[in-house]
Design a protein around this motif. Structure first.
Motif, PDB file in Angstrom:
ATOM      1  N   THR A   5      -1.541  -1.544  -6.603  1.00  8.89           N
ATOM      2  CA  THR A   5      -0.217  -2.151  -6.660  1.00  8.89           C
ATOM      3  C   THR A   5      -0.027  -2.897  -5.341  1.00  8.89           C
ATOM      4  O   THR A   5      -0.241  -2.327  -4.269  1.00  8.89           O
ATOM      5  CB  THR A   5       0.888  -1.108  -6.860  1.00  8.89           C
ATOM      6  OG1 THR A   5       0.782  -0.112  -5.855  1.00  8.89           O
ATOM      7  CG2 THR A   5       0.786  -0.466  -8.227  1.00  8.89           C
ATOM      8  N   ILE A   6       0.322  -4.166  -5.451  1.00  7.68           N
ATOM      9  CA  ILE A   6       0.359  -5.056  -4.283  1.00  7.68           C
ATOM     10  C   ILE A   6       1.741  -5.684  -4.171  1.00  7.68           C
ATOM     11  O   ILE A   6       2.310  -6.161  -5.163  1.00  7.68           O
ATOM     12  CB  ILE A   6      -0.705  -6.168  -4.427  1.00  7.68           C
ATOM     13  CG1 ILE A   6      -2.085  -5.552  -4.634  1.00  7.68           C
ATOM     14  CG2 ILE A   6      -0.680  -7.100  -3.229  1.00  7.68           C
ATOM     15  CD1 ILE A   6      -3.126  -6.513  -5.185  1.00  7.68           C
ATOM     16  N   TYR A   7       2.273  -5.678  -2.959  1.00  8.47           N
ATOM     17  CA  TYR A   7       3.576  -6.266  -2.661  1.00  8.47           C
ATOM     18  C   TYR A   7       3.382  -7.341  -1.601  1.00  8.47           C
ATOM     19  O   TYR A   7       2.803  -7.071  -0.544  1.00  8.47           O
ATOM     20  CB  TYR A   7       4.548  -5.205  -2.143  1.00  8.47           C
ATOM     21  CG  TYR A   7       4.696  -4.029  -3.063  1.00  8.47           C
ATOM     22  CD1 TYR A   7       5.676  -4.022  -4.057  1.00  8.47           C
ATOM     23  CD2 TYR A   7       3.846  -2.936  -2.973  1.00  8.47           C
ATOM     24  CE1 TYR A   7       5.806  -2.940  -4.912  1.00  8.47           C
ATOM     25  CE2 TYR A   7       3.970  -1.851  -3.829  1.00  8.47           C
ATOM     26  CZ  TYR A   7       4.945  -1.861  -4.797  1.00  8.47           C
ATOM     27  OH  TYR A   7       5.072  -0.791  -5.644  1.00  8.47           O
ATOM     28  N   GLU A  44      -0.241  -5.957 -10.101  1.00 12.01           N
ATOM     29  CA  GLU A  44      -1.002  -4.763 -10.444  1.00 12.01           C
ATOM     30  C   GLU A  44      -2.391  -5.212 -10.868  1.00 12.01           C
ATOM     31  O   GLU A  44      -2.531  -6.084 -11.718  1.00 12.01           O
ATOM     32  CB  GLU A  44      -0.357  -3.990 -11.597  1.00 12.01           C
ATOM     33  CG  GLU A  44       0.882  -3.256 -11.234  1.00 12.01           C
ATOM     34  CD  GLU A  44       1.405  -2.380 -12.378  1.00 12.01           C
ATOM     35  OE1 GLU A  44       0.723  -2.237 -13.413  1.00 12.01           O
ATOM     36  OE2 GLU A  44       2.505  -1.845 -12.220  1.00 12.01           O
ATOM     37  N   LEU A  45      -3.398  -4.613 -10.261  1.00 15.29           N
ATOM     38  CA  LEU A  45      -4.780  -4.911 -10.614  1.00 15.29           C
ATOM     39  C   LEU A  45      -5.485  -3.617 -10.990  1.00 15.29           C
ATOM     40  O   LEU A  45      -5.275  -2.592 -10.341  1.00 15.29           O
ATOM     41  CB  LEU A  45      -5.530  -5.526  -9.426  1.00 15.29           C
ATOM     42  CG  LEU A  45      -4.960  -6.785  -8.781  1.00 15.29           C
ATOM     43  CD1 LEU A  45      -5.798  -7.175  -7.582  1.00 15.29           C
ATOM     44  CD2 LEU A  45      -4.904  -7.913  -9.778  1.00 15.29           C
ATOM     45  N   VAL A  59      -9.383  -5.373  -2.716  1.00 11.04           N
ATOM     46  CA  VAL A  59      -7.976  -5.765  -2.791  1.00 11.04           C
ATOM     47  C   VAL A  59      -7.577  -6.544  -1.538  1.00 11.04           C
ATOM     48  O   VAL A  59      -6.892  -7.568  -1.626  1.00 11.04           O
ATOM     49  CB  VAL A  59      -7.068  -4.531  -2.990  1.00 11.04           C
ATOM     50  CG1 VAL A  59      -5.607  -4.888  -2.807  1.00 11.04           C
ATOM     51  CG2 VAL A  59      -7.302  -3.926  -4.363  1.00 11.04           C
ATOM     52  N   ASP A  60      -8.013  -6.082  -0.384  1.00 14.76           N
ATOM     53  CA  ASP A  60      -7.709  -6.782   0.861  1.00 14.76           C
ATOM     54  C   ASP A  60      -8.246  -8.212   0.833  1.00 14.76           C
ATOM     55  O   ASP A  60      -7.560  -9.159   1.213  1.00 14.76           O
ATOM     56  CB  ASP A  60      -8.286  -6.002   2.038  1.00 14.76           C
ATOM     57  CG  ASP A  60      -7.573  -6.290   3.328  1.00 14.76           C
ATOM     58  OD1 ASP A  60      -6.328  -6.330   3.323  1.00 14.76           O
ATOM     59  OD2 ASP A  60      -8.259  -6.495   4.341  1.00 14.76           O
ATOM     60  N   TYR A  77      -0.448  -2.719   0.045  1.00  8.51           N
ATOM     61  CA  TYR A  77      -0.922  -2.282  -1.259  1.00  8.51           C
ATOM     62  C   TYR A  77      -1.227  -0.793  -1.243  1.00  8.51           C
ATOM     63  O   TYR A  77      -1.424  -0.191  -0.189  1.00  8.51           O
ATOM     64  CB  TYR A  77      -2.150  -3.072  -1.698  1.00  8.51           C
ATOM     65  CG  TYR A  77      -3.298  -3.024  -0.723  1.00  8.51           C
ATOM     66  CD1 TYR A  77      -4.199  -1.963  -0.721  1.00  8.51           C
ATOM     67  CD2 TYR A  77      -3.494  -4.043   0.209  1.00  8.51           C
ATOM     68  CE1 TYR A  77      -5.245  -1.913   0.177  1.00  8.51           C
ATOM     69  CE2 TYR A  77      -4.542  -3.999   1.101  1.00  8.51           C
ATOM     70  CZ  TYR A  77      -5.417  -2.939   1.076  1.00  8.51           C
ATOM     71  OH  TYR A  77      -6.451  -2.888   1.979  1.00  8.51           O
ATOM     72  N   ASP A  78      -1.235  -0.238  -2.444  1.00  3.72           N
ATOM     73  CA  ASP A  78      -1.643   1.138  -2.668  1.00  3.72           C
ATOM     74  C   ASP A  78      -2.745   1.100  -3.703  1.00  3.72           C
ATOM     75  O   ASP A  78      -2.653   0.364  -4.700  1.00  3.72           O
ATOM     76  CB  ASP A  78      -0.476   1.976  -3.187  1.00  3.72           C
ATOM     77  CG  ASP A  78       0.674   2.066  -2.198  1.00  3.72           C
ATOM     78  OD1 ASP A  78       0.413   2.417  -1.034  1.00  3.72           O
ATOM     79  OD2 ASP A  78       1.815   1.771  -2.585  1.00  3.72           O
ATOM     80  N   VAL A  79      -3.778   1.885  -3.494  1.00  6.26           N
ATOM     81  CA  VAL A  79      -4.872   1.994  -4.433  1.00  6.26           C
ATOM     82  C   VAL A  79      -4.992   3.446  -4.860  1.00  6.26           C
ATOM     83  O   VAL A  79      -5.030   4.336  -4.009  1.00  6.26           O
ATOM     84  CB  VAL A  79      -6.202   1.492  -3.833  1.00  6.26           C
ATOM     85  CG1 VAL A  79      -7.366   1.709  -4.801  1.00  6.26           C
ATOM     86  CG2 VAL A  79      -6.100   0.020  -3.450  1.00  6.26           C
TER      87      VAL A  79
END
Length: 84
Positions: A5-7, A44-45, A59-60, A77-79
């Motif tokens: 989840t990315i903001y 969201e990925l 993600v980074d 983000y949270d993974v």
């Protein structure tokens, strides 16, 4: 499998015109106690990766290369592992 989840938001030093319009409109609607507004993007990925660290690195890279303008925006983000 991992879910990220990315903001993405403007950096504090960058004026966000959408947020300013929303704040002014809220004031006109009587919501005068709103001190600030933050407008951003949410993604969201779902990733296939060998480890959480590998997913975070991916993600980074995705954020740096595509999802955020790193000159004007910051991201977090949270993974987390996805369980079936």
């Amino acid at each position: 499998m991992f879910k990220a989840t990315i903001y993405v938001n403007y950096k504090p030093s960058v004026l966000d015109p959408k947020a300013e319009v929303i704040k002014k409109t809220l004031g006109r609607l009587g919501q005068t106690n709103v001190a600030s507004v933050l407008v951003g993007k949410y993604f969201e990925l779902t990733l296939s990766a060998d480890s959480k660290e590998a997913a975070e690195q991916q993600v980074d890279r995705i954020c740096d290369e595509m999802l955020a303008n790193v000159n004007m925006e910051s991201y977090r983000y949270d993974v987390a592992a996805v369980t079936a």
